[in-house]
Write an enzyme that holds these catalytic residues in place. Structure first.
Site, mmCIF file in Angstrom:
data_model
loop_
_atom_site.group_PDB
_atom_site.id
_atom_site.type_symbol
_atom_site.label_atom_id
_atom_site.label_comp_id
_atom_site.label_asym_id
_atom_site.label_seq_id
_atom_site.Cartn_x
_atom_site.Cartn_y
_atom_site.Cartn_z
ATOM 1 N N ILE A 119 0.816 -1.211 0.000
ATOM 2 C CA ILE A 119 0.000 0.000 0.000
ATOM 3 C C ILE A 119 0.855 1.270 0.000
ATOM 4 O O ILE A 119 0.379 2.330 -0.346
ATOM 5 C CB ILE A 119 -0.967 0.004 1.207
ATOM 6 C CG1 ILE A 119 -0.212 -0.059 2.548
ATOM 7 C CG2 ILE A 119 -1.949 -1.172 1.112
ATOM 8 C CD1 ILE A 119 -1.094 0.144 3.780
ATOM 9 N N LYS A 120 2.097 1.159 0.414
ATOM 10 C CA LYS A 120 3.042 2.296 0.422
ATOM 11 C C LYS A 120 2.429 3.585 0.964
ATOM 12 O O LYS A 120 2.625 4.661 0.407
ATOM 13 C CB LYS A 120 3.631 2.524 -0.974
ATOM 14 C CG LYS A 120 4.484 1.355 -1.470
ATOM 15 C CD LYS A 120 5.242 1.689 -2.743
ATOM 16 C CE LYS A 120 6.061 0.522 -3.257
ATOM 17 N NZ LYS A 120 5.272 -0.571 -3.870
ATOM 18 N N ARG A 121 1.700 3.498 2.063
ATOM 19 C CA ARG A 121 1.103 4.684 2.657
ATOM 20 C C ARG A 121 2.145 5.456 3.446
ATOM 21 O O ARG A 121 3.165 4.878 3.887
ATOM 22 C CB ARG A 121 -0.067 4.312 3.581
ATOM 23 C CG ARG A 121 -1.197 3.497 2.939
ATOM 24 C CD ARG A 121 -1.825 4.174 1.746
ATOM 25 N NE ARG A 121 -3.085 3.572 1.338
ATOM 26 C CZ ARG A 121 -3.294 2.959 0.170
ATOM 27 N NH1 ARG A 121 -2.338 2.860 -0.734
ATOM 28 N NH2 ARG A 121 -4.494 2.466 -0.125
ATOM 29 N N ASP B 296 4.368 5.425 -6.351
ATOM 30 C CA ASP B 296 4.812 4.073 -6.703
ATOM 31 C C ASP B 296 5.422 4.066 -8.098
ATOM 32 O O ASP B 296 5.393 5.081 -8.795
ATOM 33 C CB ASP B 296 3.629 3.092 -6.612
ATOM 34 C CG ASP B 296 4.053 1.721 -6.110
ATOM 35 O OD1 ASP B 296 5.025 1.164 -6.663
ATOM 36 O OD2 ASP B 296 3.434 1.213 -5.157
#
Lengths: 287, 287
Positions: free
Chosen positions: A96-98, B100
């Site tokens: 999710i790379k939050r 991303d």
């Protein structure tokens, strides 16, 4: 600790992290005709691949962007995929790379480490600083969860900011050092911490240096296959075959497209691709 | 161009960006009893606040973490809130802070600038480099959309990495300079670009320097109110009253909690808080 479970699974099954970047274009037509709803189509695609590979795959990583792109239906597939992975006793990373301020991070934690989208690990982005990371510690402590924080990524653009010179070293070491310091407070029996790092398998010039500097950190290593990294490249980021999982997505889930009988046997060709990747990684280890 | 619409709306209505961080704890009990589903409770809360403030608010910013925390139901509320904002002809920022690799960014673009979660602007995280930003250009070009990229954020942890010294200047200038270069290729009649920056309203020591360096960039300015920034602080980040919107979330949507008759009149107290904030910003301008 979840990191020990991951470590032991690597010992048993190897280093494969299977990326479920399941966009509709990657899914066989037959499956689309059989299941009407997008949520079912994507879930069934994932399920068949998981069922066919669970004895040789260590951890599954759905990339949430591929599900958000299909709106609510896509997110139902994301949720059901994570639920299924948990049900069968396999491990998951919610990619999710939050990254956000503490009060917001608390909500992301609720969503992705505790709530409907619960995964064993999630990926995080450190740009905003350590107070965008520490709100997840309570899930590590109380919920037996883990995180992988971006340090040095696999994309060409990594050079733009991650490599900027900070006191004679690339910026990613500033990030990595702070994470290592935090990780040292949380250690499993395996010697690794549930606070891990994302270190791309490409850009191998610095591989040995990064691995030595963060000897006791567990790595999530993207970049294998479609992004260009080979077995011998990613092997440099492992510790004698453990200490990391290597992700491949498209190379595995779309492997079937190379074969005439691929559509019906997409899951079997996914397994074939995993076996080939395992062999590639093993060969690199014994080079 | 969407940025001109935003510029003109600021001229007409002022600088208020109303953050819809609508967690259940912030919602009156009466509303929870009236509507059963979480999706309806949250949407109705947002709708009443929007209806009551649309003549004095320039742009609405739902923070997606607060919706993801409630799973599918929460995301239905997120989707319906953005849809409603569009229907009434108001402007929106999807505060998603995604970042991303290119193929994944393409899917986030599909989700948040074109698909079910469509907003006029989205926020992005630049850590992974410019190839995590450029995939959104097609939505800027073809879909008349805009982005706000994190440069210098409002949280205390901003100091950890954003302030690291790169060639004698803080890192955030490396990020800002690259964004300004890209933004210069996309300019509206207002002189601003749909590629904007997130610059926190706190840490005011550098405010004038940042504003002068990025004179022609539009700022999304968080940090007002609950996070500590005052009218005179955030005013330093504006260009004679335009060139930026100032976000407040909790200070507006939970203002009702201070009053005995707050529960029934939560939307009216939200309006009161917006008016007070507008006055604070106006006073700061004429100091």
């Amino acid at each position: 600790m979840i990191i020990d479970r991951l470590y032991n699974t690597v010992e048993e099954k190897g280093n494969i992290c299977l990326g479920l970047d399941s966009r509709l274009e990657f899914i066989p037509e037959g499956l689309k005709e059989k299941y009407r709803d997008i949520s079912k189509i994507i879930f069934q695609f994932n399920k068949k691949i998981i069922d066919e590979t669970r004895d040789i795959v260590t951890i599954y990583k759905p990339q949430i962007a591929y599900y958000e792109a299909y709106g609510i239906e896509g997110l139902i597939a994301y949720k059901n995929t994570l639920k299924y992975i948990k049900e069968i006793g396999a491990l998951s990373i919610g990619d999710i790379k939050r990254g956000d301020i503490a009060s917001t991070a608390e909500m992301y934690g609720k969503a992705h480490l505790d709530g409907e989208f619960e995964a064993d690990f999630i990926t995080l982005n450190p740009y905003m600083g350590m107070d965008s990371i520490t709100p997840y510690l309570k899930y590590i402590e109380e919920g037996d969860k883990g995180i992988f924080v971006l340090v040095r990524t696999s994309n060409p653009g990594a050079k733009d900011f991650e490599y900027l010179d900070v006191s004679g070293e690339p910026l990613y070491y500033s990030v990595g050092d702070k994470l290592q310091e935090l990780a040292s407070k949380y250690k499993g029996a395996s010697g690794y911490s549930p606070i891990g790092m994302v270190v791309g398998g490409t850009h191998t010039d610095e591989a040995t240096e990064i691995r030595n500097r963060y000897k006791d950190m567990f790595f999530l290593i993207p970049g294998y296959g479609a992004q260009g990294a080979k077995g011998e490249d990613v092997n440099l980021y492992l510790n004698d075959g453990n200490g990391g999982v290597v992700n491949s997505s498209r190379g595995i889930i779309t492997n079937y497209k190379k074969y005439e009988d691929g559509e019906e046997n997409f899951h079997k060709y996914a397994r074939e691709a995993v076996l080939k990747m395992k062999e590639d990684l093993l060969n690199a280890r014994w080079l």
